[in-house]
Design an enzyme around this catalytic site. Structure first.
Site, PDB file in Angstrom:
ATOM      1  N   HIS A 230       8.894  -0.659   3.016  1.00 49.60           N
ATOM      2  CA  HIS A 230       7.924  -1.745   2.956  1.00 49.60           C
ATOM      3  C   HIS A 230       6.521  -1.158   3.079  1.00 49.60           C
ATOM      4  O   HIS A 230       6.336  -0.004   3.487  1.00 49.60           O
ATOM      5  CB  HIS A 230       8.159  -2.754   4.084  1.00 49.60           C
ATOM      6  CG  HIS A 230       9.513  -3.388   4.056  1.00 49.60           C
ATOM      7  ND1 HIS A 230       9.933  -4.202   3.044  1.00 49.60           N
ATOM      8  CD2 HIS A 230      10.542  -3.313   4.934  1.00 49.60           C
ATOM      9  CE1 HIS A 230      11.162  -4.617   3.285  1.00 49.60           C
ATOM     10  NE2 HIS A 230      11.555  -4.089   4.434  1.00 49.60           N
ATOM     11  N   THR A 231       5.551  -1.975   2.753  1.00 52.06           N
ATOM     12  CA  THR A 231       4.154  -1.555   2.859  1.00 52.06           C
ATOM     13  C   THR A 231       3.821  -1.220   4.310  1.00 52.06           C
ATOM     14  O   THR A 231       4.059  -2.021   5.211  1.00 52.06           O
ATOM     15  CB  THR A 231       3.218  -2.671   2.364  1.00 52.06           C
ATOM     16  OG1 THR A 231       3.552  -2.990   1.014  1.00 52.06           O
ATOM     17  CG2 THR A 231       1.764  -2.224   2.439  1.00 52.06           C
ATOM     18  N   GLN A 232       3.264  -0.045   4.525  1.00 47.89           N
ATOM     19  CA  GLN A 232       2.937   0.392   5.875  1.00 47.89           C
ATOM     20  C   GLN A 232       1.464   0.219   6.215  1.00 47.89           C
ATOM     21  O   GLN A 232       1.074   0.409   7.362  1.00 47.89           O
ATOM     22  CB  GLN A 232       3.323   1.860   6.043  1.00 47.89           C
ATOM     23  CG  GLN A 232       4.820   2.107   5.921  1.00 47.89           C
ATOM     24  CD  GLN A 232       5.618   1.340   6.947  1.00 47.89           C
ATOM     25  OE1 GLN A 232       5.345   1.422   8.131  1.00 47.89           O
ATOM     26  NE2 GLN A 232       6.597   0.561   6.491  1.00 47.89           N
TER      27      GLN A 232
END
Length: 260
Positions: free
Chosen positions: A32-34
């Site tokens: 997922h987007t961090q």
């Protein structure tokens, strides 16, 4: 490359073979987007006698680049609630679509009840906590302003961890460091909200936005402000911070060509 218009940009099948997307499939872990990409900065809100005032500037920054200068970060829900978004703009748009679907369902419901600001804040805090528990957080810090079930002014925040906090005046982003001290000076904790007028609350928000424009590199001099009262929601968009000029720098010794 195949230069027929219907397949522009694709390799020729008779030379390279048909396109095979199987290489995109992986058995590795889901990621997922961090970190957020396009973000908005501070949202500021103040309770006053009979309502809540909330404001946010119109800038969405791509890293340190002031990329989008007309992004409205205040969302109206129903007739008595406003949500102010700080953080990732794409996640803000996701939550906005989520709120729109809830609003439509509420308007078409047969029971006739609608979510107030307190209900909305509770719901959004659970959404944040669920996404955080899935290790796929919504990279936002929001303020929910409006009224509770007893028609009292309501103001509370929720962040990407699902943490909630309520106070007579709140701010997100850099405003939590610069705007909150100003609001605490103007409206000390012992001051009841009954003694704070609508005009004083709006003036305090303008002062905070002006300080943020000068001190926060991710802010803008154009902003939107919403005032929630028992009469409804009044929204003013594309407001301009007055008297915002750097001309005073010319009078500073050593600035530019002035050396004496």
């Amino acid at each position: 490359m195949n230069h027929y218009p219907e397949v522009w940009g694709r390799p020729r099948d008779d030379v390279y073979g048909s396109y095979n997307p199987s290489y995109l499939q992986t058995s590795g872990p889901k990621t997922h987007t961090q970190s957020p990409a396009v973000t908005g900065t501070s949202v500021i809100a103040v309770k006053f006698n009979g309502g809540v005032a909330i404001a946010a500037d119109n800038l969405a920054s791509y890293g340190s680049l002031a990329r989008f200068t007309d992004v409205k970060r205040l969302r109206i829900f129903g007739d008595s609630a406003v949500v102010g978004f700080g953080g990732d703009v794409s996640d803000m748009q996701y939550i906005d679509r989520l709120l729109e679907s809830i609003d439509i369902r509420e308007n078409y419901s047969a029971h006739g009840n609608t979510l107030n600001a307190k209900n909305l804040h509770t719901y959004l805090s659970k959404v944040f906590y669920k996404r955080r528990s899935e290790f796929n957080p919504l990279w936002n810090h929001i303020l929910v302003a409006g009224f509770d079930e007893n028609k009292n002014p309501f103001l509370s925040s929720a962040d990407l961890l699902g943490t909630t906090y309520s106070a007579p005046h709140l701010a997100t982003g850099f405003g939590a460091h610069l705007a909150i001290p100003i609001l605490r000076r103007l409206f000390p904790e012992e001051t009841p909200i009954e003694k704070i007028s609508k005009e004083e609350a709006e003036a305090a928000l303008r002062e905070c936005l002006k300080v943020l424009w000068y001190r926060d590199a991710r802010s803008l001099d154009q902003y939107s402000v919403a005032v929630i009262t028992s009469d409804g929601i009044e929204v003013k968009e594309n407001q301009q911070i007055e008297a915002q000029s750097w001309a005073f720098a010319e009078s500073i010794k050593g600035y530019g060509a002035q050396v004496n």
